[in-house]
Design a protein around this motif. Sequence first.
Motif, PDB file in Angstrom:
ATOM      1  N   TYR A  28       0.830  -1.204   0.000  1.00 45.10           N
ATOM      2  CA  TYR A  28       0.000   0.000   0.000  1.00 45.10           C
ATOM      3  C   TYR A  28       0.866   1.256   0.000  1.00 45.10           C
ATOM      4  O   TYR A  28       0.616   2.202  -0.747  1.00 45.10           O
ATOM      5  CB  TYR A  28      -0.931  -0.012   1.208  1.00 45.10           C
ATOM      6  CG  TYR A  28      -1.865   1.167   1.270  1.00 45.10           C
ATOM      7  CD1 TYR A  28      -3.043   1.170   0.542  1.00 45.10           C
ATOM      8  CD2 TYR A  28      -1.565   2.276   2.051  1.00 45.10           C
ATOM      9  CE1 TYR A  28      -3.906   2.259   0.584  1.00 45.10           C
ATOM     10  CE2 TYR A  28      -2.416   3.367   2.100  1.00 45.10           C
ATOM     11  CZ  TYR A  28      -3.585   3.349   1.363  1.00 45.10           C
ATOM     12  OH  TYR A  28      -4.430   4.423   1.402  1.00 45.10           O
TER      13      TYR A  28
ATOM     14  N   ASN B 121      -9.383   0.505  -0.656  1.00 45.00           N
ATOM     15  CA  ASN B 121     -10.822   0.633  -0.832  1.00 45.00           C
ATOM     16  C   ASN B 121     -11.193   0.040  -2.187  1.00 45.00           C
ATOM     17  O   ASN B 121     -10.328  -0.348  -2.960  1.00 45.00           O
ATOM     18  CB  ASN B 121     -11.284   2.090  -0.702  1.00 45.00           C
ATOM     19  CG  ASN B 121     -10.524   3.016  -1.624  1.00 45.00           C
ATOM     20  OD1 ASN B 121     -10.229   2.669  -2.754  1.00 45.00           O
ATOM     21  ND2 ASN B 121     -10.182   4.194  -1.132  1.00 45.00           N
ATOM     22  N   ASN B 122     -12.466  -0.032  -2.463  1.00 38.20           N
ATOM     23  CA  ASN B 122     -12.950  -0.657  -3.708  1.00 38.20           C
ATOM     24  C   ASN B 122     -12.388  -2.066  -3.869  1.00 38.20           C
ATOM     25  O   ASN B 122     -11.894  -2.438  -4.939  1.00 38.20           O
ATOM     26  CB  ASN B 122     -12.615   0.197  -4.931  1.00 38.20           C
ATOM     27  CG  ASN B 122     -13.254   1.566  -4.872  1.00 38.20           C
ATOM     28  OD1 ASN B 122     -14.379   1.697  -4.406  1.00 38.20           O
ATOM     29  ND2 ASN B 122     -12.542   2.582  -5.305  1.00 38.20           N
TER      30      ASN B 122
ATOM     31  N   LYS C  17       1.297   4.403  -6.042  1.00 40.12           N
ATOM     32  CA  LYS C  17       1.082   5.803  -6.383  1.00 40.12           C
ATOM     33  C   LYS C  17      -0.368   6.150  -6.060  1.00 40.12           C
ATOM     34  O   LYS C  17      -1.216   5.258  -5.950  1.00 40.12           O
ATOM     35  CB  LYS C  17       1.352   6.024  -7.870  1.00 40.12           C
ATOM     36  CG  LYS C  17       2.804   5.822  -8.253  1.00 40.12           C
ATOM     37  CD  LYS C  17       3.005   6.049  -9.733  1.00 40.12           C
ATOM     38  CE  LYS C  17       4.464   5.836 -10.088  1.00 40.12           C
ATOM     39  NZ  LYS C  17       4.714   6.064 -11.506  1.00 40.12           N
ATOM     40  N   PRO C  18      -0.693   7.429  -5.924  1.00 39.35           N
ATOM     41  CA  PRO C  18      -2.090   7.804  -5.698  1.00 39.35           C
ATOM     42  C   PRO C  18      -2.996   7.193  -6.770  1.00 39.35           C
ATOM     43  O   PRO C  18      -2.655   7.195  -7.954  1.00 39.35           O
ATOM     44  CB  PRO C  18      -2.070   9.334  -5.793  1.00 39.35           C
ATOM     45  CG  PRO C  18      -0.672   9.699  -5.405  1.00 39.35           C
ATOM     46  CD  PRO C  18       0.193   8.586  -5.943  1.00 39.35           C
ATOM     47  N   ASN C  19      -4.101   6.638  -6.346  1.00 35.12           N
ATOM     48  CA  ASN C  19      -5.060   5.949  -7.223  1.00 35.12           C
ATOM     49  C   ASN C  19      -4.475   4.704  -7.878  1.00 35.12           C
ATOM     50  O   ASN C  19      -5.019   4.206  -8.862  1.00 35.12           O
ATOM     51  CB  ASN C  19      -5.623   6.888  -8.290  1.00 35.12           C
ATOM     52  CG  ASN C  19      -6.360   8.050  -7.672  1.00 35.12           C
ATOM     53  OD1 ASN C  19      -7.171   7.865  -6.755  1.00 35.12           O
ATOM     54  ND2 ASN C  19      -6.079   9.253  -8.136  1.00 35.12           N
ATOM     55  N   GLY C  20      -3.361   4.206  -7.339  1.00 34.25           N
ATOM     56  CA  GLY C  20      -2.763   2.984  -7.866  1.00 34.25           C
ATOM     57  C   GLY C  20      -3.617   1.768  -7.545  1.00 34.25           C
ATOM     58  O   GLY C  20      -4.490   1.814  -6.687  1.00 34.25           O
ATOM     59  N   GLN C  21      -3.346   0.683  -8.243  1.00 36.42           N
ATOM     60  CA  GLN C  21      -4.100  -0.547  -8.042  1.00 36.42           C
ATOM     61  C   GLN C  21      -3.173  -1.667  -7.612  1.00 36.42           C
ATOM     62  O   GLN C  21      -2.029  -1.741  -8.048  1.00 36.42           O
ATOM     63  CB  GLN C  21      -4.808  -0.959  -9.323  1.00 36.42           C
ATOM     64  CG  GLN C  21      -5.889  -0.010  -9.750  1.00 36.42           C
ATOM     65  CD  GLN C  21      -6.609  -0.511 -10.996  1.00 36.42           C
ATOM     66  OE1 GLN C  21      -6.243  -1.506 -11.600  1.00 36.42           O
ATOM     67  NE2 GLN C  21      -7.658   0.189 -11.367  1.00 36.42           N
TER      68      GLN C  21
END
Length: 88
Positions: free
Chosen positions: A14, A72-73, A18-22
Motif C-alpha cells: 500500500y 478501498n474498492n 502511487k495515488p489511485n494505484g491498483q
Amino acid sequence: MYRNGSRNLYKKIYDCLKPNGQFINSDRFVNTYEEEEKMMLELIENENNNQHIDTPLCIKTEEEILTTIGFNNIEFIDSTTDSNYKLL
C-alpha cells in the motif's frame, strides 16, 4: 500472529502505490473463519517443517486487513465461477 504477516506485507505494498494505484492479488482463500482457524492450527502443528505451507485466510479476514490498511474498492473474483477469469 499469522494475520500480522499478511498485514505487514499489504502495508508495504500500500505504501508503495502511487495515488489511485491498483494492487491485484491472486491467492487462495477459505470461506469461513472456522476453515481459516483449522489451516492455522495445521501451520502451528507443522511449525518445524521447512516446507512452505500456504495458509489461506477467509475472505472476511482478508478484507478487514486490507480495509484497515487503507485499501478501498476491494473486489474478490471467484475464479471457479467467473467465466472471464482464466488461470494460465
